[in-house]
Motif scaffolding. Structure first.
Motif: not given
Ligand SMILES: [Zn+2]
Length: 330
Positions: A262-263, A268-271, A287-289
Motif C-alpha cells: 500500500r503506497l 483502497s481495495f475494490v472489495r 485502486m491507488r489514490h
C-alpha cells in the motif's frame, strides 16, 4: 477449553512456561509453540488439551522428546494483543544485547528451538478464511535460506490436514524489500526471519499452522488435531480414537509469487478480500489514490490482504497454484 493454568491475567510476563516429556526410547524431538502472537489463543488451548490428555493417561509418549510452550509471548498474551513491544516472529535470532522484550524472549526460546528437530508453530489470523499451513523453501544450497529437509516438512504439512498449504515466504519477503527500494542486506532480510526460519537454520524443519480466524471456535480443535497427527506421523504417540491419520484429500498447494505494498492512505481495495479468494489475470484488486487500478498479475489467489496496511507496508500477497507435489511417504 480453558483452564486456570492458562488464565491470561495470571500469565507471568517475566518467565516462559515450558512442558517437557522425554521417552526412554530415542526418537524425534518435537517442539510445539502457541501464543507467539498474544491474541492467538488456539495454540495455547490445543496444547492445554494435550497436557490434560497426558495427565489423564489418555496420551503416552512412545519415543523421542516433546516440548510444549503454551504461551511464547506472555506480555502480548497478558494484553491479548498481537505484540508486546514488537512482533516476536521477526528478527528471530539470539542477541547479546537484547533491545526489547521480544528480543529477551528470543534469547530464551531460540536455544529451545535449536535443540529440537521439528517445530509446529500454532497461529490464527484476523481475516476470514480457512485454516492453512505454511512451509518453507524447496531444497536448495542458496544463501537466502539453504534447506535440505523440504520432503519431511512437506510431508508434515500434508499430514496436518489443512485444505491449503502455502509455500515460500522469505524469498517473496526479500523481493518485497527490493521492490520498496530498501537495502536487501543481511540485516533487512533477517527481519523477515521467524521461528520456522530459525529451526531450519539449525538443521531442523518447521511448519506454521494458521488454525483459523482468531475467534473461530473450531481453531483450538484444529490446533489439537495437528499436534496429535504430528505425534502420530513421527511415531511418538498413537492417534486418539476418532481422529483420522490422513486428510480425506490432499491439500491445494499454493506458492507465494509477489507482494504489493500500500503506497498511500487513500489506496483502497475494490472489495473486501479474504485470504485465498481466487482472482483472474487482470482482475481489479485495488485502486491507488490517484485512480490507477491495481490488478491481479495472473490467475491466482489473494493472500493476507490488509486493507489497513500502513503506506509503504504489505497490502496483499498474490499466490499461484504450485506445481510441487507433497510426498506422503515416510
Ligand atoms: Zn500469528
Amino acid at each position: 477449553m480453558s483452564t486456570p493454568l492458562f488464565d491470561d491475567a495470571a500469565t507471568a510476563t517475566d518467565s516462559l512456561r515450558l512442558h517437557a516429556f522425554a521417552s526412554l526410547n530415542p526418537g524425534p524431538r518435537l517442539l510445539v509453540i502457541g501464543g507467539v502472537h498474544g491474541d492467538e489463543t488456539c495454540g495455547t488451548e490445543g496444547i492445554a488439551r494435550v497436557l490434560a490428555e497426558f495427565d489423564a493417561g489418555d496420551l503416552h509418549l512412545l519415543r523421542g522428546e516433546l516440548t510444549l510452550v503454551p504461551v511464547a509471548n506472555p506480555l502480548a498474551r497478558r494484553r491479548l494483543q498481537r505484540e508486546g513491544q514488537r512482533n516476536l516472529n521477526r528478527l528471530f535470532r539470539p542477541s547479546e544485547t537484547p533491545a526489547d522484550y521480544e528480543a529477551r524472549i528470543t534469547n530464551r526460546l531460540a536455544p529451545v528451538i535449536a535443540r529440537h528437530d521439528v517445530l509446529l508453530d500454532l497461529h490464527s489470523f484476523q481475516s476470514e478464511g480457512e485454516a492453512f499451513a505454511m512451509i518453507g523453501p524447496r531444497d536448495n544450497s542458496g544463501s537466502l535460506e539453504p534447506f535440505a529437509r523440504a520432503q519431511e516438512e512437506g510431508r508434515l504439512a500434508l499430514h496436518i490436514g489443512t485444505p491449503i498449504v502455502v509455500e515460500g515466504w522469505l524469498d517473496i519477503y526479500a523481493a518485497g524489500l527490493a521492490q520498496r527500494g530498501a537495502a536487501v542486506d543481511e540485516a533487512a532480510i533477517d527481519f523477515g526471519r521467524g521461528t520456522n526460519e530459525y529451526i531450519r537454520s539449525c538443521g531442523g524443519y518447521g511448519v506454521t499452522l494458521e488454525c483459523g480466524q482468531h475467534q473461530d471456535p473450531q481453531a483450538p480443535e484444529v490446533a489439537w488435531a495437528a499436534i496429535r497427527r504430528t505425534l502420530a506421523l513421527l511415531g511418538m504417540a498413537a492417534l486418539p480414537p476418532g481422529l483420522s491419520a490422513a486428510p480425506p484429500q490432499p491439500p491445494q498447494l499454493l506458492r507465494l509469487a509477489s507482494v504489493t505494498d500500500r503506497l498511500h492512505e487513500d489506496d483502497s481495495f475494490v472489495r473486501d478480500w479474504a485470504t485465498f479468494d481466487p482472482v483472474q489475470r487482470g482482475e481489479p484488486v485495488g485502486m491507488r489514490h490517484d485512480g490507477t487500478l491495481v490488478s491481479a498479475p495472473d490467475d491466482g489467489f489473494i493472500v493476507f490482504p490488509n486493507a489497513m496496511a500502513l503506506p509503504g507496508a504489505e497490502w496483499f500477497y498474490f499466490a499461484r497454484p504450485s506445481e510441487r507435489v507433497l510426498d506422503p511417504t515416510v
